[in-house]
Design a protein around this motif. Structure first.
Motif, PDB file in Angstrom:
ATOM      1  N   GLU A 154       2.020  32.896  57.740  1.00 37.83           N
ATOM      2  CA  GLU A 154       2.937  33.942  57.286  1.00 37.83           C
ATOM      3  C   GLU A 154       4.289  33.823  57.988  1.00 37.83           C
ATOM      4  O   GLU A 154       5.337  33.959  57.357  1.00 37.83           O
ATOM      5  CB  GLU A 154       2.331  35.333  57.523  1.00 37.83           C
ATOM      6  CG  GLU A 154       3.125  36.443  56.905  1.00 37.83           C
ATOM      7  CD  GLU A 154       3.326  36.308  55.407  1.00 37.83           C
ATOM      8  OE1 GLU A 154       4.417  36.689  54.924  1.00 37.83           O
ATOM      9  OE2 GLU A 154       2.422  35.825  54.703  1.00 37.83           O
ATOM     10  N   THR A 156      -7.945  30.109  65.721  1.00 37.11           N
ATOM     11  CA  THR A 156      -8.875  30.784  64.821  1.00 37.11           C
ATOM     12  C   THR A 156      -8.236  30.902  63.443  1.00 37.11           C
ATOM     13  O   THR A 156      -7.020  30.712  63.276  1.00 37.11           O
ATOM     14  CB  THR A 156      -9.221  32.189  65.333  1.00 37.11           C
ATOM     15  OG1 THR A 156      -8.040  33.001  65.264  1.00 37.11           O
ATOM     16  CG2 THR A 156      -9.770  32.159  66.745  1.00 37.11           C
ATOM     17  N   GLU A 157      -9.057  31.251  62.469  1.00 38.02           N
ATOM     18  CA  GLU A 157      -8.542  31.402  61.109  1.00 38.02           C
ATOM     19  C   GLU A 157      -7.486  32.505  61.048  1.00 38.02           C
ATOM     20  O   GLU A 157      -6.459  32.358  60.375  1.00 38.02           O
ATOM     21  CB  GLU A 157      -9.684  31.722  60.139  1.00 38.02           C
ATOM     22  CG  GLU A 157      -9.222  31.792  58.699  1.00 38.02           C
ATOM     23  CD  GLU A 157     -10.352  31.996  57.712  1.00 38.02           C
ATOM     24  OE1 GLU A 157     -10.091  32.600  56.673  1.00 38.02           O
ATOM     25  OE2 GLU A 157     -11.484  31.548  57.989  1.00 38.02           O
ATOM     26  N   GLN A 158      -7.719  33.572  61.777  1.00 40.47           N
ATOM     27  CA  GLN A 158      -6.765  34.685  61.791  1.00 40.47           C
ATOM     28  C   GLN A 158      -5.424  34.236  62.391  1.00 40.47           C
ATOM     29  O   GLN A 158      -4.359  34.585  61.879  1.00 40.47           O
ATOM     30  CB  GLN A 158      -7.331  35.862  62.578  1.00 40.47           C
ATOM     31  CG  GLN A 158      -6.453  37.094  62.534  1.00 40.47           C
ATOM     32  CD  GLN A 158      -7.063  38.264  63.274  1.00 40.47           C
ATOM     33  OE1 GLN A 158      -8.082  38.126  63.944  1.00 40.47           O
ATOM     34  NE2 GLN A 158      -6.457  39.423  63.150  1.00 40.47           N
ATOM     35  N   GLU A 159      -5.476  33.456  63.455  1.00 36.29           N
ATOM     36  CA  GLU A 159      -4.248  32.950  64.071  1.00 36.29           C
ATOM     37  C   GLU A 159      -3.513  32.013  63.122  1.00 36.29           C
ATOM     38  O   GLU A 159      -2.280  32.040  63.040  1.00 36.29           O
ATOM     39  CB  GLU A 159      -4.574  32.217  65.373  1.00 36.29           C
ATOM     40  CG  GLU A 159      -5.037  33.127  66.489  1.00 36.29           C
ATOM     41  CD  GLU A 159      -5.547  32.371  67.699  1.00 36.29           C
ATOM     42  OE1 GLU A 159      -5.430  32.922  68.806  1.00 36.29           O
ATOM     43  OE2 GLU A 159      -6.063  31.245  67.549  1.00 36.29           O
ATOM     44  N   ARG A 186      -3.610  32.133  59.861  1.00 36.64           N
ATOM     45  CA  ARG A 186      -3.021  32.955  58.796  1.00 36.64           C
ATOM     46  C   ARG A 186      -1.735  33.639  59.272  1.00 36.64           C
ATOM     47  O   ARG A 186      -0.756  33.711  58.526  1.00 36.64           O
ATOM     48  CB  ARG A 186      -4.024  33.977  58.279  1.00 36.64           C
ATOM     49  CG  ARG A 186      -5.152  33.343  57.494  1.00 36.64           C
ATOM     50  CD  ARG A 186      -6.043  34.365  56.807  1.00 36.64           C
ATOM     51  NE  ARG A 186      -7.198  33.726  56.204  1.00 36.64           N
ATOM     52  CZ  ARG A 186      -7.182  33.044  55.053  1.00 36.64           C
ATOM     53  NH1 ARG A 186      -6.064  32.913  54.386  1.00 36.64           N
ATOM     54  NH2 ARG A 186      -8.292  32.495  54.586  1.00 36.64           N
ATOM     55  N   LYS A 187      -1.716  34.086  60.521  1.00 39.20           N
ATOM     56  CA  LYS A 187      -0.504  34.688  61.075  1.00 39.20           C
ATOM     57  C   LYS A 187       0.599  33.640  61.182  1.00 39.20           C
ATOM     58  O   LYS A 187       1.762  33.908  60.874  1.00 39.20           O
ATOM     59  CB  LYS A 187      -0.781  35.300  62.450  1.00 39.20           C
ATOM     60  CG  LYS A 187      -1.532  36.600  62.395  1.00 39.20           C
ATOM     61  CD  LYS A 187      -1.741  37.170  63.789  1.00 39.20           C
ATOM     62  CE  LYS A 187      -2.541  38.465  63.724  1.00 39.20           C
ATOM     63  NZ  LYS A 187      -2.784  39.023  65.063  1.00 39.20           N
TER      64      LYS A 187
END
Length: 69
Positions: free
Chosen positions: A11, A2-5, A7-8
């Motif tokens: 980082e 997912t997009e959130q994964e 982004r993590k």
């Protein structure tokens, strides 16, 4: 992923990239003080750093596509 994964992951890669930068600098500084630079270790760290940079760029390109208007 997912997009959130992504982004993590991005980082985490950036943090590792900064850490490698610090490690390379510390290795160079130690070499200047002792007169012995572990070139093989330094080369390995730089190679890993370049791979991370490529991974970071790939994720950033995916998350922020180049849109021509």
């Amino acid at each position: 992923m997912t997009e959130q994964e992504l982004r993590k992951r991005l980082e985490a890669l950036k943090i590792e990239h900064r850490d490698l930068d610090a490690a390379i600098e510390a290795l160079s500084e130690a070499g200047r003080q002792t007169g012995f630079v572990d070139q093989l270790q330094q080369q390995r760290l730089k190679k890993r750093k370049l791979k991370l940079k490529d991974q970071i760029a790939a994720i950033e390109d995916y998350l922020l596509p180049d849109i021509i208007a």
